[in-house]
Write a protein that holds these residues in place. Sequence first.
Motif, PDB file in Angstrom:
ATOM      1  N   PHE A 165       0.831  -1.196   0.000  1.00 36.19           N
ATOM      2  CA  PHE A 165       0.000   0.000   0.000  1.00 36.19           C
ATOM      3  C   PHE A 165       0.865   1.245   0.000  1.00 36.19           C
ATOM      4  O   PHE A 165       1.961   1.257   0.561  1.00 36.19           O
ATOM      5  CB  PHE A 165      -0.908   0.020   1.226  1.00 36.19           C
ATOM      6  N   LEU A 166       0.349   2.291  -0.587  1.00 35.13           N
ATOM      7  CA  LEU A 166       1.030   3.569  -0.673  1.00 35.13           C
ATOM      8  C   LEU A 166       0.092   4.624  -0.104  1.00 35.13           C
ATOM      9  O   LEU A 166      -0.966   4.878  -0.671  1.00 35.13           O
ATOM     10  CB  LEU A 166       1.348   3.862  -2.139  1.00 35.13           C
ATOM     11  N   SER A 167       0.461   5.192   1.054  1.00 35.15           N
ATOM     12  CA  SER A 167      -0.408   6.212   1.647  1.00 35.15           C
ATOM     13  C   SER A 167      -0.296   7.511   0.860  1.00 35.15           C
ATOM     14  O   SER A 167       0.700   7.760   0.169  1.00 35.15           O
ATOM     15  CB  SER A 167      -0.030   6.457   3.113  1.00 35.15           C
ATOM     16  N   LEU A 168      -1.301   8.331   0.967  1.00 30.80           N
ATOM     17  CA  LEU A 168      -1.321   9.595   0.237  1.00 30.80           C
ATOM     18  C   LEU A 168      -0.156  10.494   0.643  1.00 30.80           C
ATOM     19  O   LEU A 168       0.346  11.256  -0.173  1.00 30.80           O
ATOM     20  CB  LEU A 168      -2.661  10.306   0.456  1.00 30.80           C
ATOM     21  N   GLU A 169       0.315  10.386   1.883  1.00 30.01           N
ATOM     22  CA  GLU A 169       1.441  11.190   2.350  1.00 30.01           C
ATOM     23  C   GLU A 169       2.739  10.841   1.632  1.00 30.01           C
ATOM     24  O   GLU A 169       3.671  11.630   1.602  1.00 30.01           O
ATOM     25  CB  GLU A 169       1.639  11.029   3.863  1.00 30.01           C
ATOM     26  N   GLN A 170       2.825   9.641   1.056  1.00 30.13           N
ATOM     27  CA  GLN A 170       4.018   9.214   0.336  1.00 30.13           C
ATOM     28  C   GLN A 170       4.022   9.672  -1.123  1.00 30.13           C
ATOM     29  O   GLN A 170       5.025   9.501  -1.800  1.00 30.13           O
ATOM     30  CB  GLN A 170       4.138   7.694   0.362  1.00 30.13           C
ATOM     31  N   VAL A 171       2.941  10.238  -1.604  1.00 29.02           N
ATOM     32  CA  VAL A 171       2.842  10.636  -3.007  1.00 29.02           C
ATOM     33  C   VAL A 171       3.523  11.986  -3.210  1.00 29.02           C
ATOM     34  O   VAL A 171       3.157  12.981  -2.591  1.00 29.02           O
ATOM     35  CB  VAL A 171       1.376  10.691  -3.471  1.00 29.02           C
TER      36      VAL A 171
END
Length: 68
Positions: A47-53
């Motif tokens: 999973f990729l959290s929005l904070e990592q984008v």
Amino acid sequence: MINIVRRSQLIGLIVVDSSTASYLGEVEEIWLDPSKRVSCFSIRKGFLSLEQVAGVSTEAVWTYGQLP
């Protein structure tokens, strides 16, 4: 300038680590929080959290680093 991308356009986009330009996978699902805002992306590796984008274009989703 703000880019607006529909959720349906994100499915299938490649996910790239912006620091190493390495391929992490493709967006398979988009998860929403209770207020219907995007909270994370699902790719095969995790999973990729929005904070990592770091950014989103019509070709790719750029991240701030590897997946946890």
